[in-house]
Write a protein that holds these residues in place. Structure first.
Motif, mmCIF file in Angstrom:
data_model
loop_
_atom_site.group_PDB
_atom_site.id
_atom_site.type_symbol
_atom_site.label_atom_id
_atom_site.label_comp_id
_atom_site.label_asym_id
_atom_site.label_seq_id
_atom_site.Cartn_x
_atom_site.Cartn_y
_atom_site.Cartn_z
ATOM 1 N N ARG A 169 -14.259 12.461 3.209
ATOM 2 C CA ARG A 169 -14.400 12.634 4.607
ATOM 3 C C ARG A 169 -15.757 13.126 4.852
ATOM 4 O O ARG A 169 -16.430 12.769 5.882
ATOM 5 C CB ARG A 169 -13.549 14.143 4.939
ATOM 6 C CG ARG A 169 -13.928 14.507 6.402
ATOM 7 C CD ARG A 169 -12.771 15.802 6.459
ATOM 8 N NE ARG A 169 -13.062 16.284 7.953
ATOM 9 C CZ ARG A 169 -12.033 16.308 8.643
ATOM 10 N NH1 ARG A 169 -10.820 15.983 8.284
ATOM 11 N NH2 ARG A 169 -12.249 16.912 9.902
ATOM 12 N N ASP A 170 -16.721 13.479 4.073
ATOM 13 C CA ASP A 170 -17.945 13.946 4.285
ATOM 14 C C ASP A 170 -18.849 12.896 4.345
ATOM 15 O O ASP A 170 -20.083 12.808 4.887
ATOM 16 C CB ASP A 170 -18.668 14.805 3.181
ATOM 17 C CG ASP A 170 -18.654 14.206 1.955
ATOM 18 O OD1 ASP A 170 -18.141 13.237 1.742
ATOM 19 O OD2 ASP A 170 -19.120 15.161 0.933
ATOM 20 N N ARG A 171 -18.583 11.551 4.210
ATOM 21 C CA ARG A 171 -19.503 10.360 4.503
ATOM 22 C C ARG A 171 -19.437 10.043 5.894
ATOM 23 O O ARG A 171 -20.394 9.382 6.385
ATOM 24 C CB ARG A 171 -18.488 9.255 3.928
ATOM 25 C CG ARG A 171 -18.396 9.027 2.300
ATOM 26 C CD ARG A 171 -17.832 7.785 1.955
ATOM 27 N NE ARG A 171 -18.884 6.651 2.265
ATOM 28 C CZ ARG A 171 -18.345 5.732 2.861
ATOM 29 N NH1 ARG A 171 -17.010 5.601 3.532
ATOM 30 N NH2 ARG A 171 -18.950 4.627 3.423
ATOM 31 N N PHE A 172 -18.874 10.693 6.806
ATOM 32 C CA PHE A 172 -18.824 10.551 8.207
ATOM 33 C C PHE A 172 -19.550 11.788 8.839
ATOM 34 O O PHE A 172 -19.267 12.726 8.388
ATOM 35 C CB PHE A 172 -17.326 10.170 8.872
ATOM 36 C CG PHE A 172 -16.575 9.227 8.115
ATOM 37 C CD1 PHE A 172 -16.709 8.129 8.631
ATOM 38 C CD2 PHE A 172 -15.926 9.469 6.877
ATOM 39 C CE1 PHE A 172 -16.143 6.802 8.181
ATOM 40 C CE2 PHE A 172 -15.158 8.433 6.537
ATOM 41 C CZ PHE A 172 -15.390 6.871 6.869
ATOM 42 N N VAL A 173 -20.045 11.352 10.134
ATOM 43 C CA VAL A 173 -20.697 12.213 10.781
ATOM 44 C C VAL A 173 -19.921 13.153 11.663
ATOM 45 O O VAL A 173 -18.945 12.536 11.888
ATOM 46 C CB VAL A 173 -21.930 11.731 11.613
ATOM 47 C CG1 VAL A 173 -23.199 10.993 10.911
ATOM 48 C CG2 VAL A 173 -21.260 10.776 12.658
ATOM 49 N N GLN A 200 -20.795 -1.388 7.471
ATOM 50 C CA GLN A 200 -21.245 -0.636 8.614
ATOM 51 C C GLN A 200 -22.737 -1.039 9.008
ATOM 52 O O GLN A 200 -22.656 -0.952 10.285
ATOM 53 C CB GLN A 200 -21.448 0.918 8.199
ATOM 54 C CG GLN A 200 -20.057 1.682 8.023
ATOM 55 C CD GLN A 200 -19.358 1.937 9.526
ATOM 56 O OE1 GLN A 200 -20.052 2.758 10.231
ATOM 57 N NE2 GLN A 200 -18.344 1.298 9.823
ATOM 58 N N LYS A 201 -23.538 -1.396 8.195
ATOM 59 C CA LYS A 201 -24.823 -1.852 8.744
ATOM 60 C C LYS A 201 -24.692 -3.095 9.524
ATOM 61 O O LYS A 201 -25.257 -3.486 10.398
ATOM 62 C CB LYS A 201 -25.774 -2.271 7.533
ATOM 63 C CG LYS A 201 -26.469 -0.716 6.902
ATOM 64 C CD LYS A 201 -27.124 -1.055 5.789
ATOM 65 C CE LYS A 201 -27.218 0.122 4.637
ATOM 66 N NZ LYS A 201 -27.887 0.074 3.756
ATOM 67 N N ILE A 202 -23.733 -4.123 8.909
ATOM 68 C CA ILE A 202 -23.564 -5.290 9.311
ATOM 69 C C ILE A 202 -22.914 -5.258 10.816
ATOM 70 O O ILE A 202 -23.316 -5.972 11.854
ATOM 71 C CB ILE A 202 -22.646 -6.379 8.387
ATOM 72 C CG1 ILE A 202 -23.628 -6.645 7.120
ATOM 73 C CG2 ILE A 202 -22.150 -7.553 9.051
ATOM 74 C CD1 ILE A 202 -22.730 -7.335 6.224
ATOM 75 N N LEU A 203 -21.689 -4.466 10.855
ATOM 76 C CA LEU A 203 -21.141 -4.695 11.973
ATOM 77 C C LEU A 203 -21.758 -3.735 13.114
ATOM 78 O O LEU A 203 -21.409 -4.275 14.201
ATOM 79 C CB LEU A 203 -19.532 -3.934 11.725
ATOM 80 C CG LEU A 203 -18.674 -4.652 10.746
ATOM 81 C CD1 LEU A 203 -17.410 -3.924 10.320
ATOM 82 C CD2 LEU A 203 -18.186 -5.937 11.386
ATOM 83 N N ASN A 204 -22.391 -2.492 12.909
ATOM 84 C CA ASN A 204 -22.863 -2.103 13.939
ATOM 85 C C ASN A 204 -24.157 -2.782 14.370
ATOM 86 O O ASN A 204 -24.435 -2.239 15.690
ATOM 87 C CB ASN A 204 -23.095 -0.556 13.415
ATOM 88 C CG ASN A 204 -21.817 0.469 13.378
ATOM 89 O OD1 ASN A 204 -21.238 0.813 14.379
ATOM 90 N ND2 ASN A 204 -20.946 0.532 12.507
ATOM 91 N N PRO A 217 -21.093 5.492 12.167
ATOM 92 C CA PRO A 217 -20.591 6.943 11.817
ATOM 93 C C PRO A 217 -20.696 7.442 10.591
ATOM 94 O O PRO A 217 -20.261 8.691 10.218
ATOM 95 C CB PRO A 217 -19.231 6.808 12.550
ATOM 96 C CG PRO A 217 -18.874 5.621 12.257
ATOM 97 C CD PRO A 217 -19.821 4.619 12.261
ATOM 98 N N VAL A 218 -21.089 6.371 9.630
ATOM 99 C CA VAL A 218 -21.191 6.674 8.344
ATOM 100 C C VAL A 218 -22.611 7.264 8.053
ATOM 101 O O VAL A 218 -23.554 6.552 8.444
ATOM 102 C CB VAL A 218 -20.973 5.513 7.224
ATOM 103 C CG1 VAL A 218 -21.099 5.683 6.078
ATOM 104 C CG2 VAL A 218 -19.463 5.277 7.418
ATOM 105 N N ARG A 219 -22.785 8.469 7.535
ATOM 106 C CA ARG A 219 -24.098 9.119 7.429
ATOM 107 C C ARG A 219 -25.054 7.998 6.651
ATOM 108 O O ARG A 219 -26.309 7.983 7.223
ATOM 109 C CB ARG A 219 -23.822 10.363 6.445
ATOM 110 C CG ARG A 219 -23.024 11.376 7.040
ATOM 111 C CD ARG A 219 -23.009 12.592 6.290
ATOM 112 N NE ARG A 219 -22.146 13.595 6.790
ATOM 113 C CZ ARG A 219 -22.533 14.605 7.843
ATOM 114 N NH1 ARG A 219 -23.543 14.551 8.163
ATOM 115 N NH2 ARG A 219 -21.504 15.382 7.994
ATOM 116 N N ALA A 220 -24.741 7.520 5.599
ATOM 117 C CA ALA A 220 -25.885 6.820 4.646
ATOM 118 C C ALA A 220 -26.331 5.491 5.557
ATOM 119 O O ALA A 220 -27.256 5.320 5.637
ATOM 120 C CB ALA A 220 -25.422 6.227 3.401
ATOM 121 N N ALA A 221 -25.215 4.743 6.063
ATOM 122 C CA ALA A 221 -25.661 3.490 7.074
ATOM 123 C C ALA A 221 -26.420 4.141 8.201
ATOM 124 O O ALA A 221 -27.184 3.298 8.552
ATOM 125 C CB ALA A 221 -24.212 3.113 7.282
#
Length: 438
Positions: A130-134, A348-352, A360-364
Protein backbone atom coordinates in the motif's frame (compact mmCIF):
# COMPACT_ATOMS: atom_id res chain seq x y z
CA UNK A 1 -18.56 10.66 -12.07
CA UNK A 2 -25.50 7.98 -8.89
CA UNK A 3 -26.78 5.40 -6.22
CA UNK A 4 -25.87 1.93 -7.26
CA UNK A 5 -28.16 0.12 -4.93
CA UNK A 6 -30.88 -2.13 -6.32
CA UNK A 7 -33.47 0.62 -6.64
CA UNK A 8 -31.17 2.78 -8.72
CA UNK A 9 -29.94 -0.09 -10.83
CA UNK A 10 -33.52 -0.72 -11.86
CA UNK A 11 -33.31 2.45 -13.91
CA UNK A 12 -30.58 1.02 -16.13
CA UNK A 13 -32.01 0.07 -19.50
CA UNK A 14 -32.26 -3.50 -20.79
CA UNK A 15 -30.01 -2.66 -23.73
CA UNK A 16 -27.22 -1.73 -21.34
CA UNK A 17 -27.77 -4.94 -19.41
CA UNK A 18 -27.45 -6.99 -22.58
CA UNK A 19 -24.32 -5.14 -23.59
CA UNK A 20 -22.70 -5.80 -20.24
CA UNK A 21 -23.70 -9.45 -20.13
CA UNK A 22 -21.94 -10.05 -23.43
CA UNK A 23 -18.59 -8.80 -22.20
CA UNK A 24 -17.25 -11.92 -20.54
CA UNK A 25 -15.55 -12.27 -17.19
CA UNK A 26 -17.15 -13.46 -14.01
CA UNK A 27 -17.02 -16.72 -12.14
CA UNK A 28 -20.22 -18.65 -11.71
CA UNK A 29 -19.31 -19.16 -8.07
CA UNK A 30 -19.58 -15.43 -7.35
CA UNK A 31 -16.42 -15.54 -5.28
CA UNK A 32 -13.72 -15.52 -7.92
CA UNK A 33 -11.78 -18.41 -9.42
CA UNK A 34 -8.97 -19.23 -11.83
CA UNK A 35 -11.14 -21.15 -14.28
CA UNK A 36 -9.88 -19.09 -17.26
CA UNK A 37 -6.20 -18.47 -16.52
CA UNK A 38 -5.18 -17.44 -20.04
CA UNK A 39 -7.53 -14.49 -20.70
CA UNK A 40 -8.71 -11.27 -19.08
CA UNK A 41 -11.26 -8.68 -20.11
CA UNK A 42 -10.43 -5.05 -19.37
CA UNK A 43 -12.74 -2.05 -19.56
CA UNK A 44 -10.62 1.09 -19.89
CA UNK A 45 -12.10 4.55 -19.53
CA UNK A 46 -11.70 7.00 -22.41
CA UNK A 47 -8.71 9.11 -21.34
CA UNK A 48 -7.39 10.36 -24.69
CA UNK A 49 -8.87 12.63 -27.33
CA UNK A 50 -10.70 9.61 -28.79
CA UNK A 51 -11.21 5.91 -28.27
CA UNK A 52 -8.79 5.29 -31.13
CA UNK A 53 -6.10 7.25 -29.29
CA UNK A 54 -6.64 5.13 -26.16
CA UNK A 55 -6.32 1.90 -28.13
CA UNK A 56 -3.10 3.17 -29.65
CA UNK A 57 -1.73 3.93 -26.19
CA UNK A 58 -2.93 0.80 -24.41
CA UNK A 59 -2.65 -2.05 -26.89
CA UNK A 60 1.17 -2.12 -27.01
CA UNK A 61 1.23 -2.29 -23.21
CA UNK A 62 -1.32 -5.11 -23.16
CA UNK A 63 0.73 -6.97 -25.74
CA UNK A 64 3.75 -6.51 -23.49
CA UNK A 65 1.82 -7.96 -20.56
CA UNK A 66 0.74 -10.96 -22.66
CA UNK A 67 4.34 -11.62 -23.66
CA UNK A 68 5.43 -11.52 -20.01
CA UNK A 69 2.55 -13.48 -18.51
CA UNK A 70 1.00 -15.56 -21.28
CA UNK A 71 -2.37 -13.91 -20.51
CA UNK A 72 -4.31 -12.28 -23.37
CA UNK A 73 -6.12 -9.08 -22.38
CA UNK A 74 -9.26 -8.29 -24.34
CA UNK A 75 -9.57 -4.49 -24.32
CA UNK A 76 -12.68 -2.38 -24.56
CA UNK A 77 -12.41 1.40 -24.20
CA UNK A 78 -15.72 2.63 -22.81
CA UNK A 79 -16.89 6.25 -23.28
CA UNK A 80 -17.57 8.16 -20.08
CA UNK A 81 -21.19 8.62 -21.12
CA UNK A 82 -21.68 4.83 -20.87
CA UNK A 83 -19.15 3.73 -18.28
CA UNK A 84 -21.07 4.05 -15.03
CA UNK A 85 -24.24 2.44 -16.37
CA UNK A 86 -22.19 -0.41 -17.80
CA UNK A 87 -20.53 -0.96 -14.43
CA UNK A 88 -23.83 -0.74 -12.53
CA UNK A 89 -25.36 -3.36 -14.75
CA UNK A 90 -22.34 -5.61 -14.34
CA UNK A 91 -22.53 -5.38 -10.54
CA UNK A 92 -26.06 -6.81 -10.57
CA UNK A 93 -25.78 -9.26 -13.48
CA UNK A 94 -22.44 -10.66 -12.38
CA UNK A 95 -21.34 -10.50 -16.00
CA UNK A 96 -18.72 -7.82 -16.38
CA UNK A 97 -15.03 -7.52 -17.12
CA UNK A 98 -12.31 -8.98 -14.96
CA UNK A 99 -10.54 -5.63 -14.52
CA UNK A 100 -11.90 -2.15 -15.09
CA UNK A 101 -11.23 1.56 -14.72
CA UNK A 102 -13.48 3.55 -12.42
CA UNK A 103 -13.55 7.27 -11.82
CA UNK A 104 -12.05 7.65 -8.36
CA UNK A 105 -15.11 9.57 -7.16
CA UNK A 106 -17.23 6.43 -7.67
CA UNK A 107 -15.10 4.28 -5.37
CA UNK A 108 -17.30 4.36 -2.26
CA UNK A 109 -20.51 3.91 -4.24
CA UNK A 110 -19.22 0.90 -6.14
CA UNK A 111 -17.67 -0.44 -2.96
CA UNK A 112 -21.15 -0.48 -1.41
CA UNK A 113 -22.37 -3.01 -4.00
CA UNK A 114 -19.91 -5.63 -2.74
CA UNK A 115 -19.06 -6.50 -6.33
CA UNK A 116 -15.44 -5.31 -6.32
CA UNK A 117 -12.43 -7.09 -4.86
CA UNK A 118 -11.41 -5.42 -1.56
CA UNK A 119 -7.77 -4.37 -1.46
CA UNK A 120 -6.93 -5.62 1.99
CA UNK A 121 -3.39 -5.93 3.33
CA UNK A 122 -2.95 -9.33 1.69
CA UNK A 123 -3.98 -8.10 -1.75
CA UNK A 124 -1.87 -4.94 -1.46
CA UNK A 125 1.12 -7.11 -0.57
CA UNK A 126 0.62 -9.02 -3.82
CA UNK A 127 1.11 -5.79 -5.82
CA UNK A 128 4.03 -4.44 -3.82
CA UNK A 129 2.37 -2.84 -0.82
CA UNK A 130 0.00 0.00 0.00
CA UNK A 131 2.81 2.42 0.80
CA UNK A 132 3.85 2.51 -2.88
CA UNK A 133 0.92 4.89 -3.47
CA UNK A 134 0.68 8.56 -2.50
CA UNK A 135 -1.78 9.42 0.25
CA UNK A 136 -3.92 11.82 -1.79
CA UNK A 137 -4.65 9.10 -4.35
CA UNK A 138 -5.45 6.50 -1.69
CA UNK A 139 -7.93 8.95 -0.18
CA UNK A 140 -10.26 8.40 -3.14
CA UNK A 141 -10.35 4.60 -3.18
CA UNK A 142 -13.34 3.95 -0.93
CA UNK A 143 -15.10 4.78 2.30
CA UNK A 144 -12.98 5.69 5.29
CA UNK A 145 -12.27 2.77 7.58
CA UNK A 146 -12.83 0.15 4.89
CA UNK A 147 -10.40 -1.69 2.63
CA UNK A 148 -10.13 0.18 -0.68
CA UNK A 149 -12.35 -0.94 -3.54
CA UNK A 150 -9.66 -0.15 -6.11
CA UNK A 151 -6.07 0.99 -6.46
CA UNK A 152 -4.95 4.30 -8.01
CA UNK A 153 -3.89 4.22 -11.66
CA UNK A 154 -3.78 7.85 -12.89
CA UNK A 155 -3.83 10.98 -10.73
CA UNK A 156 -5.09 14.29 -12.09
CA UNK A 157 -5.87 17.78 -10.93
CA UNK A 158 -7.65 20.71 -12.49
CA UNK A 159 -5.69 23.66 -13.83
CA UNK A 160 -6.38 26.80 -15.83
CA UNK A 161 -5.02 26.53 -19.39
CA UNK A 162 -4.70 29.83 -21.22
CA UNK A 163 -3.85 30.76 -24.80
CA UNK A 164 -0.76 32.97 -24.74
CA UNK A 165 -1.45 34.70 -28.05
CA UNK A 166 -5.05 35.56 -27.16
CA UNK A 167 -3.93 36.89 -23.79
CA UNK A 168 -1.21 39.04 -25.40
CA UNK A 169 -3.64 40.44 -27.99
CA UNK A 170 -5.99 41.43 -25.17
CA UNK A 171 -3.16 43.09 -23.21
CA UNK A 172 -3.29 40.52 -20.41
CA UNK A 173 0.15 39.89 -18.94
CA UNK A 174 -0.56 37.11 -16.44
CA UNK A 175 -3.24 34.47 -15.83
CA UNK A 176 -6.05 35.37 -13.43
CA UNK A 177 -5.59 34.24 -9.84
CA UNK A 178 -9.14 35.02 -8.67
CA UNK A 179 -12.58 34.70 -10.22
CA UNK A 180 -12.98 38.48 -10.30
CA UNK A 181 -9.75 38.71 -12.28
CA UNK A 182 -10.95 35.99 -14.67
CA UNK A 183 -14.19 37.86 -15.30
CA UNK A 184 -12.31 41.12 -15.89
CA UNK A 185 -9.94 39.37 -18.29
CA UNK A 186 -12.93 37.81 -20.01
CA UNK A 187 -14.29 41.22 -20.90
CA UNK A 188 -10.97 42.20 -22.51
CA UNK A 189 -10.91 38.94 -24.47
CA UNK A 190 -14.49 39.36 -25.68
CA UNK A 191 -13.63 42.86 -26.87
CA UNK A 192 -11.10 41.20 -29.19
CA UNK A 193 -13.74 38.85 -30.59
CA UNK A 194 -12.74 35.66 -28.79
CA UNK A 195 -14.59 33.42 -26.34
CA UNK A 196 -13.07 33.72 -22.86
CA UNK A 197 -13.76 30.37 -21.19
CA UNK A 198 -15.09 26.95 -22.18
CA UNK A 199 -17.32 24.58 -20.22
CA UNK A 200 -19.10 21.25 -20.63
CA UNK A 201 -22.58 22.28 -19.51
CA UNK A 202 -24.20 18.91 -20.25
CA UNK A 203 -21.42 16.80 -18.75
CA UNK A 204 -22.67 15.78 -15.31
CA UNK A 205 -19.26 14.86 -13.94
CA UNK A 206 -17.64 18.10 -15.06
CA UNK A 207 -20.51 20.02 -13.49
CA UNK A 208 -20.01 18.21 -10.18
CA UNK A 209 -16.26 18.74 -10.14
CA UNK A 210 -16.59 22.48 -10.60
CA UNK A 211 -19.46 23.13 -8.20
CA UNK A 212 -17.69 20.98 -5.59
CA UNK A 213 -14.67 23.30 -5.80
CA UNK A 214 -16.85 26.41 -5.66
CA UNK A 215 -18.63 24.98 -2.61
CA UNK A 216 -15.32 24.36 -0.85
CA UNK A 217 -14.34 27.95 -1.61
CA UNK A 218 -17.53 29.06 0.14
CA UNK A 219 -16.85 26.79 3.12
CA UNK A 220 -19.71 24.49 2.22
CA UNK A 221 -20.25 20.75 1.72
CA UNK A 222 -22.92 18.79 -0.12
CA UNK A 223 -23.24 16.25 2.71
CA UNK A 224 -23.46 16.58 6.46
CA UNK A 225 -20.89 14.94 8.71
CA UNK A 226 -23.14 11.87 9.07
CA UNK A 227 -23.52 11.48 5.30
CA UNK A 228 -26.93 13.07 4.71
CA UNK A 229 -27.51 15.09 1.53
CA UNK A 230 -27.49 18.82 2.25
CA UNK A 231 -27.74 20.37 -1.20
CA UNK A 232 -29.73 23.48 -0.27
CA UNK A 233 -27.50 25.05 2.38
CA UNK A 234 -26.60 28.66 1.64
CA UNK A 235 -22.97 27.95 0.76
CA UNK A 236 -23.86 25.29 -1.82
CA UNK A 237 -26.56 27.45 -3.40
CA UNK A 238 -24.12 30.37 -3.65
CA UNK A 239 -21.47 28.10 -5.14
CA UNK A 240 -23.72 26.64 -7.83
CA UNK A 241 -25.05 30.06 -8.75
CA UNK A 242 -21.52 31.49 -9.02
CA UNK A 243 -20.52 28.74 -11.45
CA UNK A 244 -23.64 29.05 -13.61
CA UNK A 245 -23.33 32.85 -13.50
CA UNK A 246 -20.07 32.58 -15.44
CA UNK A 247 -22.46 32.03 -18.34
CA UNK A 248 -25.63 33.73 -17.08
CA UNK A 249 -24.35 37.01 -15.62
CA UNK A 250 -20.64 37.35 -16.31
CA UNK A 251 -20.90 36.17 -19.94
CA UNK A 252 -17.44 34.57 -19.98
CA UNK A 253 -18.79 31.13 -20.98
CA UNK A 254 -20.71 31.12 -24.29
CA UNK A 255 -24.31 29.88 -24.12
CA UNK A 256 -23.56 27.26 -26.78
CA UNK A 257 -21.43 25.42 -24.25
CA UNK A 258 -24.62 24.51 -22.37
CA UNK A 259 -24.91 21.61 -24.83
CA UNK A 260 -21.29 20.45 -24.62
CA UNK A 261 -20.74 17.02 -23.07
CA UNK A 262 -18.01 15.30 -25.11
CA UNK A 263 -14.89 17.44 -24.57
CA UNK A 264 -15.91 20.00 -27.20
CA UNK A 265 -14.55 22.78 -24.99
CA UNK A 266 -11.13 21.12 -25.13
CA UNK A 267 -11.30 21.08 -28.92
CA UNK A 268 -12.37 24.73 -29.01
CA UNK A 269 -9.36 25.64 -26.90
CA UNK A 270 -7.01 23.53 -29.00
CA UNK A 271 -8.27 25.26 -32.16
CA UNK A 272 -7.77 28.75 -30.72
CA UNK A 273 -11.47 29.51 -30.49
CA UNK A 274 -11.37 30.30 -26.79
CA UNK A 275 -8.83 31.79 -24.43
CA UNK A 276 -9.15 29.63 -21.31
CA UNK A 277 -9.99 26.09 -20.29
CA UNK A 278 -10.56 24.54 -16.86
CA UNK A 279 -9.56 20.90 -17.25
CA UNK A 280 -7.87 17.88 -15.74
CA UNK A 281 -4.36 17.18 -17.01
CA UNK A 282 -5.11 18.31 -20.57
CA UNK A 283 -1.65 18.43 -22.20
CA UNK A 284 -1.79 15.10 -24.06
CA UNK A 285 -5.32 15.78 -25.28
CA UNK A 286 -4.33 19.21 -26.59
CA UNK A 287 -1.21 17.85 -28.28
CA UNK A 288 -3.21 15.14 -30.05
CA UNK A 289 -5.38 17.90 -31.51
CA UNK A 290 -2.42 19.80 -32.89
CA UNK A 291 -1.86 22.42 -30.17
CA UNK A 292 1.81 22.95 -29.36
CA UNK A 293 2.96 23.09 -25.74
CA UNK A 294 4.48 26.52 -26.31
CA UNK A 295 1.18 28.11 -27.36
CA UNK A 296 -0.49 27.87 -23.98
CA UNK A 297 0.32 28.38 -20.33
CA UNK A 298 -0.95 26.56 -17.26
CA UNK A 299 -1.84 28.10 -13.92
CA UNK A 300 -3.75 27.15 -10.77
CA UNK A 301 -7.54 27.32 -10.91
CA UNK A 302 -8.68 30.69 -9.50
CA UNK A 303 -9.88 31.11 -5.93
CA UNK A 304 -12.14 33.74 -4.37
CA UNK A 305 -9.14 35.73 -3.11
CA UNK A 306 -5.54 35.14 -2.15
CA UNK A 307 -3.75 32.00 -3.25
CA UNK A 308 -4.70 28.30 -3.42
CA UNK A 309 -4.39 26.13 -0.36
CA UNK A 310 -6.47 24.17 2.10
CA UNK A 311 -9.96 24.94 3.39
CA UNK A 312 -11.67 27.70 1.44
CA UNK A 313 -8.64 27.98 -0.87
CA UNK A 314 -9.25 24.56 -2.42
CA UNK A 315 -9.07 24.85 -6.20
CA UNK A 316 -9.38 21.26 -7.46
CA UNK A 317 -11.01 18.00 -6.63
CA UNK A 318 -8.66 15.03 -6.32
CA UNK A 319 -9.20 13.71 -9.81
CA UNK A 320 -8.06 10.40 -11.13
CA UNK A 321 -8.72 6.89 -12.33
CA UNK A 322 -8.64 3.79 -10.15
CA UNK A 323 -8.15 0.20 -11.23
CA UNK A 324 -10.66 -2.31 -9.86
CA UNK A 325 -11.15 -6.06 -10.08
CA UNK A 326 -14.56 -7.72 -10.12
CA UNK A 327 -14.69 -10.07 -7.15
CA UNK A 328 -16.22 -12.86 -9.24
CA UNK A 329 -13.51 -12.80 -11.92
CA UNK A 330 -12.65 -16.20 -13.37
CA UNK A 331 -8.96 -15.27 -13.49
CA UNK A 332 -8.23 -13.92 -10.04
CA UNK A 333 -4.50 -14.58 -10.18
CA UNK A 334 -4.24 -13.07 -13.66
CA UNK A 335 -6.21 -9.99 -12.63
CA UNK A 336 -3.82 -9.43 -9.73
CA UNK A 337 -0.84 -9.85 -12.06
CA UNK A 338 -2.40 -7.30 -14.41
CA UNK A 339 -2.89 -4.76 -11.61
CA UNK A 340 0.73 -5.35 -10.58
CA UNK A 341 1.84 -4.71 -14.16
CA UNK A 342 -0.27 -1.57 -14.66
CA UNK A 343 0.89 -0.05 -11.37
CA UNK A 344 4.55 -1.00 -11.80
CA UNK A 345 7.01 1.89 -11.82
CA UNK A 346 7.82 1.35 -15.50
CA UNK A 347 4.21 1.22 -16.71
CA UNK A 348 3.22 4.14 -14.53
CA UNK A 349 5.81 6.27 -16.32
CA UNK A 350 4.63 5.13 -19.76
CA UNK A 351 0.89 5.47 -19.19
CA UNK A 352 0.91 8.72 -17.22
CA UNK A 353 3.25 10.29 -19.75
CA UNK A 354 0.85 9.28 -22.54
CA UNK A 355 -2.10 10.85 -20.74
CA UNK A 356 -0.23 13.81 -19.21
CA UNK A 357 -1.47 12.67 -15.81
CA UNK A 358 0.52 12.27 -12.60
CA UNK A 359 1.57 8.81 -11.38
CA UNK A 360 -0.05 7.94 -8.05
CA UNK A 361 2.88 5.58 -7.43
CA UNK A 362 5.52 7.40 -5.37
CA UNK A 363 8.63 6.17 -7.19
CA UNK A 364 7.21 6.90 -10.64
CA UNK A 365 5.99 10.35 -9.59
CA UNK A 366 9.55 11.29 -8.61
CA UNK A 367 10.85 10.52 -12.10
CA UNK A 368 12.25 13.63 -13.89
CA UNK A 369 9.68 13.06 -16.65
CA UNK A 370 7.06 14.52 -14.34
CA UNK A 371 9.02 17.60 -13.27
CA UNK A 372 7.89 19.91 -16.10
CA UNK A 373 6.45 23.32 -15.30
CA UNK A 374 2.94 22.18 -16.18
CA UNK A 375 3.22 19.03 -14.09
CA UNK A 376 4.46 21.05 -11.14
CA UNK A 377 1.17 22.98 -11.15
CA UNK A 378 -0.80 19.73 -11.10
CA UNK A 379 1.39 18.03 -8.48
CA UNK A 380 1.27 21.11 -6.26
CA UNK A 381 -2.52 21.21 -6.51
CA UNK A 382 -2.80 17.55 -5.54
CA UNK A 383 -0.41 18.01 -2.65
CA UNK A 384 -1.67 21.30 -1.23
CA UNK A 385 -5.02 22.55 -2.55
CA UNK A 386 -7.15 19.61 -3.76
CA UNK A 387 -9.91 17.84 -1.84
CA UNK A 388 -11.52 14.46 -2.42
CA UNK A 389 -15.19 14.33 -3.33
CA UNK A 390 -17.38 12.82 -0.60
CA UNK A 391 -16.51 9.13 -0.15
CA UNK A 392 -20.05 8.11 0.75
CA UNK A 393 -22.17 5.27 -0.63
CA UNK A 394 -24.57 7.69 -2.34
CA UNK A 395 -21.82 9.70 -4.06
CA UNK A 396 -22.58 8.38 -7.54
CA UNK A 397 -26.25 9.35 -7.26
CA UNK A 398 -25.18 12.76 -5.97
CA UNK A 399 -23.19 13.22 -9.19
CA UNK A 400 -26.25 12.35 -11.25
CA UNK A 401 -28.81 14.44 -9.42
CA UNK A 402 -26.77 17.57 -8.76
CA UNK A 403 -24.92 17.29 -12.07
CA UNK A 404 -28.30 17.22 -13.82
CA UNK A 405 -29.51 20.22 -11.81
CA UNK A 406 -26.51 22.23 -13.01
CA UNK A 407 -27.05 20.99 -16.57
CA UNK A 408 -30.67 22.19 -16.38
CA UNK A 409 -29.56 25.59 -15.07
CA UNK A 410 -27.17 26.00 -18.00
CA UNK A 411 -30.02 25.01 -20.32
CA UNK A 412 -32.17 27.73 -18.73
CA UNK A 413 -29.46 30.29 -19.47
CA UNK A 414 -29.14 29.13 -23.09
CA UNK A 415 -32.93 29.40 -23.49
CA UNK A 416 -32.97 32.95 -22.11
CA UNK A 417 -34.57 32.06 -18.78
CA UNK A 418 -33.35 33.90 -15.68
CA UNK A 419 -31.25 32.06 -13.13
CA UNK A 420 -31.93 33.35 -9.63
CA UNK A 421 -30.99 32.20 -6.16
CA UNK A 422 -34.51 30.83 -5.78
CA UNK A 423 -34.37 28.89 -9.05
CA UNK A 424 -30.98 27.43 -8.13
CA UNK A 425 -32.29 26.39 -4.72
CA UNK A 426 -35.41 24.83 -6.27
CA UNK A 427 -33.38 22.63 -8.60
CA UNK A 428 -31.02 21.61 -5.80
CA UNK A 429 -34.00 20.77 -3.58
CA UNK A 430 -35.37 18.54 -6.34
CA UNK A 431 -31.97 16.85 -6.59
CA UNK A 432 -31.88 16.32 -2.83
CA UNK A 433 -35.36 14.77 -2.85
CA UNK A 434 -34.14 12.20 -5.39
CA UNK A 435 -31.47 10.94 -3.02
CA UNK A 436 -32.08 7.79 -0.92
CA UNK A 437 -33.75 8.50 2.41
CA UNK A 438 -31.56 8.19 5.50
Amino acid sequence: MRSIRAAAVGAVTMSLALAASACGGGSSTGGGSNDSPKTLTYWASNQGASIAVDKKVLQPELDKFEKQSGIEVKLEVVPWSDLLNRILTATTSGQGPDVLNIGNTWSASLQATGALLPWDAKNFTRIGGRDRFVDSALGSTGAEGKDPAAVPLYSMAYALYYNKEIFADAGITKPPATWDELIADGKKIKAKGKSPLGAEGSNLSENIHHVFVFAKQHGADFFTADGKADFTNDGVVTAVKQYVDLMAKDKVIPTGDAEYAQNQSVSDFAKGKQAMLLWQSAAANLKSQGMSDSSYGIAPVPVQSGTPGTGTQVNSMVAGINLAVFKNTDNLDGATKFVTFMTSDAEQKILNTAYSSIPPVRAAQQDPTFNSASNSVLKNALATSAAALPQVADESQFETTVGTAVKDLFADVAAGRAVTTDSVKAKLLKAQQQMPAK
